[in-house]
Scaffold this motif. Structure first.
Motif, PDB file in Angstrom:
ATOM      1  N   SER A  82       2.483  10.825   3.903  1.00  0.00           N
ATOM      2  CA  SER A  82       2.470  10.375   5.212  1.00  0.00           C
ATOM      3  C   SER A  82       2.807   9.104   5.539  1.00  0.00           C
ATOM      4  O   SER A  82       2.329   8.086   6.315  1.00  0.00           O
ATOM      5  N   MET A  83       3.057   7.616   4.324  1.00  0.00           N
ATOM      6  CA  MET A  83       2.859   6.307   4.970  1.00  0.00           C
ATOM      7  C   MET A  83       4.555   5.974   5.633  1.00  0.00           C
ATOM      8  O   MET A  83       5.216   6.607   5.384  1.00  0.00           O
ATOM      9  N   LEU A 142      -5.802   5.056   6.776  1.00  0.00           N
ATOM     10  CA  LEU A 142      -6.083   5.964   5.285  1.00  0.00           C
ATOM     11  C   LEU A 142      -7.172   5.062   4.482  1.00  0.00           C
ATOM     12  O   LEU A 142      -8.070   5.981   4.090  1.00  0.00           O
ATOM     13  N   GLU A 161       3.552   1.378   9.037  1.00  0.00           N
ATOM     14  CA  GLU A 161       2.842   1.653   8.291  1.00  0.00           C
ATOM     15  C   GLU A 161       1.733   0.529   8.300  1.00  0.00           C
ATOM     16  O   GLU A 161       0.581   1.256   7.318  1.00  0.00           O
ATOM     17  N   HIS A 175      -0.919   2.490  10.167  1.00  0.00           N
ATOM     18  CA  HIS A 175      -1.691   3.709   9.324  1.00  0.00           C
ATOM     19  C   HIS A 175      -2.622   3.376   8.350  1.00  0.00           C
ATOM     20  O   HIS A 175      -3.120   4.179   7.432  1.00  0.00           O
ATOM     21  N   SER A 176      -2.021   2.203   7.422  1.00  0.00           N
ATOM     22  CA  SER A 176      -2.420   1.963   6.590  1.00  0.00           C
ATOM     23  C   SER A 176      -4.480   2.181   6.793  1.00  0.00           C
ATOM     24  O   SER A 176      -5.201   1.809   6.147  1.00  0.00           O
ATOM     25  N   ARG A 235       7.609   5.545   3.914  1.00  0.00           N
ATOM     26  CA  ARG A 235       7.999   5.878   2.865  1.00  0.00           C
ATOM     27  C   ARG A 235       9.285   6.118   2.743  1.00  0.00           C
ATOM     28  O   ARG A 235      10.095   6.956   1.264  1.00  0.00           O
ATOM     29  N   LEU A 261       0.921   9.585  -0.179  1.00  0.00           N
ATOM     30  CA  LEU A 261       1.868   7.936  -0.258  1.00  0.00           C
ATOM     31  C   LEU A 261       2.692   8.739   0.554  1.00  0.00           C
ATOM     32  O   LEU A 261       3.567   7.902   1.614  1.00  0.00           O
ATOM     33  N   SER A 273      -2.221  -6.051   5.189  1.00  0.00           N
ATOM     34  CA  SER A 273      -3.508  -4.788   5.490  1.00  0.00           C
ATOM     35  C   SER A 273      -4.231  -4.177   4.505  1.00  0.00           C
ATOM     36  O   SER A 273      -5.170  -3.003   3.988  1.00  0.00           O
ATOM     37  N   LEU A 310      -7.123   4.943   1.391  1.00  0.00           N
ATOM     38  CA  LEU A 310      -6.331   3.432   0.508  1.00  0.00           C
ATOM     39  C   LEU A 310      -7.721   2.345   0.055  1.00  0.00           C
ATOM     40  O   LEU A 310      -8.661   2.344   1.291  1.00  0.00           O
TER      41      LEU A 310
END
Length: 208
Positions: free
Chosen positions: A73-74, A34, A27, A30-31, A77, A71, A192, A40
């Motif tokens: 894709s996180m 984004l 996560e 990935h943040s 989720r 969202l 993050s 993000l």
């Protein structure tokens, strides 16, 4: 468009700690992706109850469908529910300030305006003009970072102040304060948060 997303995660009982740590690491990675893509913008932790796992995020996407793709894709989720609030431009929203949000505690403030019945229109207009000037001054002082319009004629502001006492004093000084009720949410740093990973001074143009 920009969106405020309240993300609440509930890890299924019995999930191995290794699996939790693995998905949290993915996560975080990935943040960062984004953030680099401009989707993000910010992440915060609001006040939490014992055992609660919740995050507030400021996202940007072309529309609600694209936001849902972001969202979804996180990694978290799979354990998370998201509550999305669309944000609209506000005429008093200040331009991004390099380094803003790094020097003091941050607060999200929801404003609900109720002009007393019978108030002369000129009084309302003059007070709103003074409110706009106050917003400009607070932005220059780096107290007001962002301002958005919410549904139902409310507004949402992102502020920074030394502490809660100073934040309350700032809000009480606003020209519209006698006609407004406010809901203040103190924010804690999130590891993050793109503002920490990549300060606003180096953010790609158009992402804030």
């Amino acid at each position: 468009m920009e969106y405020l997303v309240s993300m609440t995660t509930r890890v299924p009982e019995g999930t191995p700690e290794e699996a939790v740590q693995d998905i949290r690491a993915r996560e975080a990675a990935h943040s960062r992706d984004l953030a680099a893509q401009g989707h993000l913008l910010r992440l915060w932790r609001p006040p939490l109850q014992p055992g609660e796992w919740r995050t507030l995020g400021l996202f940007a996407a072309a529309d609600g469908d694209r936001l849902e793709e972001v969202l979804a894709s996180m990694p978290l989720r799979v354990w998370r529910t998201d509550e999305v609030t669309p944000l609209s431009p506000h005429p008093n929203d200040p331009p991004p300030t390099p380094g803003a949000g790094q020097k003091a505690a941050e607060f999200l403030v929801t404003f609900t305006l109720a002009v007393p019945p019978g108030t002369p229109g000129q009084t309302v207009q003059d007070t709103k003009a003074r409110e706009a000037q106050a917003a400009h001054d607070l932005a220059d002082q780096e107290h007001l970072l962002r301002l958005w319009a919410l549904p139902d004629e409310r507004a949402l502001g992102l502020y920074q102040a030394r502490d809660a006492t100073q934040m309350e004093a700032i809000l009480a000084s606003l020209p519209l304060a006698p006609w407004m009720t406010v809901d203040i949410t103190p924010l804690s740093p999130h590891p993050s948060d793109p503002a920490i990973i990549r300060p606003p001074a180096t953010a790609p143009a158009g992402t804030l």
